[in-house]
Design an enzyme around this catalytic site. Structure first.
Site, short mmCIF file in Angstrom:
data_model
loop_
_atom_site.label_atom_id
_atom_site.label_comp_id
_atom_site.label_asym_id
_atom_site.label_seq_id
_atom_site.Cartn_x
_atom_site.Cartn_y
_atom_site.Cartn_z
N CYS A 2 -25.80 33.39 2.81
CA CYS A 2 -25.37 32.40 3.78
C CYS A 2 -25.79 31.00 3.31
CB CYS A 2 -25.93 32.62 5.17
SG CYS A 2 -25.46 34.18 5.89
N ARG A 27 -23.36 31.64 -2.17
CA ARG A 27 -24.38 32.32 -1.36
C ARG A 27 -23.78 33.37 -0.42
NH1 ARG A 27 -29.33 29.72 -1.33
NH2 ARG A 27 -29.88 30.87 0.52
N TRP A 76 -22.60 35.50 4.59
CA TRP A 76 -22.69 36.80 3.93
C TRP A 76 -23.16 37.76 5.01
CZ3 TRP A 76 -26.29 40.64 2.86
CH2 TRP A 76 -25.97 41.53 1.82
N ASN A 102 -29.24 31.29 8.69
CA ASN A 102 -29.37 32.18 7.55
C ASN A 102 -30.64 32.98 7.76
OD1 ASN A 102 -29.39 33.40 5.01
ND2 ASN A 102 -30.33 31.62 4.03
N GLY A 103 -30.58 34.30 7.58
CA GLY A 103 -31.78 35.12 7.78
C GLY A 103 -31.44 36.26 8.73
N GLU A 485 -28.20 45.92 -18.41
CA GLU A 485 -27.64 44.63 -18.00
C GLU A 485 -26.13 44.59 -18.27
OE1 GLU A 485 -28.65 42.47 -16.15
OE2 GLU A 485 -27.54 40.65 -16.62
N LYS A 489 -23.45 44.00 -15.34
CA LYS A 489 -22.45 42.92 -15.36
C LYS A 489 -21.07 43.49 -15.09
CE LYS A 489 -24.62 40.56 -14.97
NZ LYS A 489 -25.81 40.00 -14.59
N HIS A 508 -29.10 64.20 -22.13
CA HIS A 508 -29.70 64.83 -20.95
C HIS A 508 -28.86 64.61 -19.69
CE1 HIS A 508 -33.20 65.81 -23.30
NE2 HIS A 508 -33.33 64.54 -23.66
#
Ligand code: G6P
Length: 612
Positions: A2, A27, A76, A102-103, A485, A489, A508
């Site tokens: 947010c 965000r 968000w 936000n939160g 990584e 991505k 495995h």
């Protein structure tokens, strides 16, 4: 998570807020909204599902000579789906107040019950709306907005960064923070509220980073800072040391591509001025630790989330090899609730691009509570992590806008490499060894440019992945975290399921997945494990797997078994990840772009995860 903006001044507040909001869209971007006061002091609110451009379509033109106050929000979703009704700003029963948040309000259910009993009519499924009603509840005759906000916040459990306006006090915005980042921007006859500097850097570089439980009231003439418990606070004004151009795409199609290409510069920025050639060591002054103190360290714990966690894994390989100090690595979200063991002479590093990741902050606090000395490696200047740690290092990568992290990763790795040199020089590294490591690092930026020049060829290779459902990434030793990584991505931005594995682990389990359809990306550089990795890849080939390899220039074996080979320049083993990760970043980028996806703002993700 947010984005929040607030503006008060002489300019067109809605235009400024919307433009600033766009810089925060990374965000969160499932819905957005804005509130302003019309010239007869009536609250006007517009909200829209989707990206900010959808909101713009419904906004009327506001008269610049009259529209001087606004708050705005890009969301968000945590509580309640991304719908218009759940979008911020939220208001109270009276319709006089508008709030962006936000939160997470953790006790929102019990608060909602009490408010409903008192006549509040809650319309959304959000936790935020409860807070706007709670402020409304306290906002009675004789109580001003700031007092009402303070009273409400005292009842809130959870985290918040908020901005509030009221049609009854049209000359002010009240903002407060606890756990969610918020800054005040100081302009000339204008003031801003924002979740981060990026939003307002084109207007001002003078900012105040609000601390937890601080509240500020801004007017066009100034601001007043205190705690929610009414203790007046002396503001600490900081000067931002980067420019607006840093957060522009330039000629690149996406921020992510720009940020991948920037890495030759950002790595250099991470190491510039941090060598002492005459001693063959590195200088990391921000650690705030003497050589004697560092010498006593018997163990290091590296903690992070997401891509920054992959940096931690790599840090373990680097520091254990270069400095022979045992390194423990932890996901922040696991560390915080595990009742971790912190022994004497343990040094903890929390690593975070944003410096605002909620789990990482909680892990930092837990480590401190257990008596550890905790240092930070962050990009976010003035971020919560940089403020709550005993010291640390900024990676100086500049603003990273693409939600999928790229340049922050290589800069963080660079810092851990420097740390490896510093700690190593106190232990088993000679002056010559230290100098050798330094000189090899200095050669890395030019080598990165040689890899990014292959972007178009990697785009051609990416065409082979566009219709894939799965992909496997393999690497050993320092290339295992790079494999993780590379897979992260790809899944983040192309939505192709991808797994990263230590190459030898393939037998495995993942080997069962290999068939003619499945692309297998392997990092198989010339080093001590080359032959072992090569054998693993032959096992892939024997099962008709489609092999794509990252090889050292001059390798003449891998093209015999690979569908495609991407060659990268030679460097020492410890630095190879800084090179091998670049083609994987480019591969993910091109696959996502070829699939026509929103590379910079992939679905469901957010750049800075400030909720648990
Ligand atoms: C989010 C981002 C990732 C990032 C992670 C940790 O999930 O989408 O790109 O790696 O948070 O963020 P931090 O700012 O703590 O490095």
């Amino acid at each position: 998570m947010c984005g929040i903006v607030g503006y008060i001044g002489k300019k067109n507040a809605v235009n400024i807020s919307i433009e600033a909001l766009k810089r925060l869209e990374y965000r969160g971007y499932d819905s957005s909204g804005v509130a302003t006061l019309t010239d007869d002091n009536v609250l006007y609110i517009a909200k829209k599902k989707g990206k900010i451009k959808e909101l713009e379509k419904v906004l009327p033109k506001f008269d610049s000579s009259k529209c001087h106050i606004a708050i705005a929000h890009t969301r968000w979703a945590t509580h309640g789906e991304p719908t218009e009704i759940n979008a911020h700003p939220h208001t109270d029963n009276s319709g006089n107040i508008a709030l962006v948040h936000n939160g997470i309000i953790e006790n929102y259910k019990s608060l909602a019950e009490r408010l409903t009993e008192n006549g509040s009519v809650l319309k959304s499924q959000t936790d935020t709306e409860v807070l706007s009603h709670l402020i409304g509840f306290f906002y009675k005759d004789g109580v001003d907005l700031e007092e009402a906000v303070k009273s409400a916040l005292k009842l809130v459990e959870g985290t918040y960064g908020i901005a509030v306006v009221s049609s009854k006090e049209p000359d002010r915005i009240v903002a407060a923070r606890k756990g969610s980042p918020l800054i005040v921007g100081i302009g000339k006859d204008e003031y801003f509220i924002a979740s981060d500097v990026n939003a307002i850097i084109i207007h001002t570089k003078k900012v105040i980073y609000l601390q937890d439980e601080e509240i500020v009231t801004i007017t066009k003439d100034g601001f007043d800072l205190s705690t929610i418990d009414n203790v007046s606070v002396q503001p600490e004004i900081s000067e931002v040391d980067w420019d607006a151009e840093d957060s522009d795409k330039g000629s690149f199609k996406h921020f992510m591509l720009k940020e991948i290409f920037e890495q030759s510069t950002t790595i250099e920025n991470a190491f510039r001025g941090r060598f002492i050639d005459s001693l063959g060591t590195s200088r990391l002054g921000g650690l705030n630790m003497t050589t004697q103190e560092l010498h006593k360290i018997k163990k290091i714990i590296l903690i992070a989330c997401g891509t920054s966690y992959h940096t931690c894994i790599l840090g373990k390989y680097l520091i254990e090899k270069m400095a022979r100090v045992p390194v423990q690595i932890d996901y922040a979200s696991e560390f915080r609730y595990r009742n971790p063991i912190i022994q004497e002479d343990t040094l903890v590093f929390v690593i975070s691009q944003s410096g605002e990741t909620a789990d990482t902050i909680a892990a930092l606090r837990e480590a401190k509570a257990k008596g550890a000395r905790v240092l930070g490696i962050t990009n976010g200047i003035g971020s919560t992590i940089s403020r709550e740690t005993a010291g640390g290092t900024y990676i100086h990568a500049g603003v990273e806008v693409g939600v999928a992290s790229t340049k922050a990763f290589t800069s963080q790795v660079t810092i851990l490499y420097l740390l490896g040199i510093r700690l190593g020089r106190m232990r088993n590294l000679s002056h010559g060894d230290g100098l050798f490591y330094i000189n090899e690092l200095k050669k890395i930026p030019a080598k990165i440019d040689l890899i990014t020049q292959q972007s178009e060829r990697i785009r051609e290779i990416a065409k082979s992945f566009v219709d894939s459902k799965n992909a496997l990434f393999l690497g050993r030793d320092v290339h295992f975290p790079v494999a993780l990584e590379g897979a992260l991505k790809l899944k983040e931005i192309s939505y192709i399921h991808a797994e990263g594995y230590p190459a030898a682990e393939m037998k495995h389990g993942p080997i069962a997945l290999i068939d003619e359809e499945m692309p297998v990306v392997a990092i198989a550089l010339k080093d001590v494990l080359y032959d072992k990795v090569f054998s693993t890849l032959q096992e892939v080939k024997a099962r008709k797997g489609r092999l794509f390899t990252i090889a050292t220039e001059g390798d003449d074996q891998l093209d015999k078994i690979s569908e495609e080979v991407i060659y990268i320049p030679h460097t020492i083993h410890e630095l190879q990840p800084l090179l091998s990760v670049i083609p994987l970043q480019l591969l993910a980028y091109h696959v996502a772009d070829l699939r026509g996806l929103d590379v910079d703002q992939p679905r469901n993700l957010a750049k800075s995860v400030t909720v648990e």
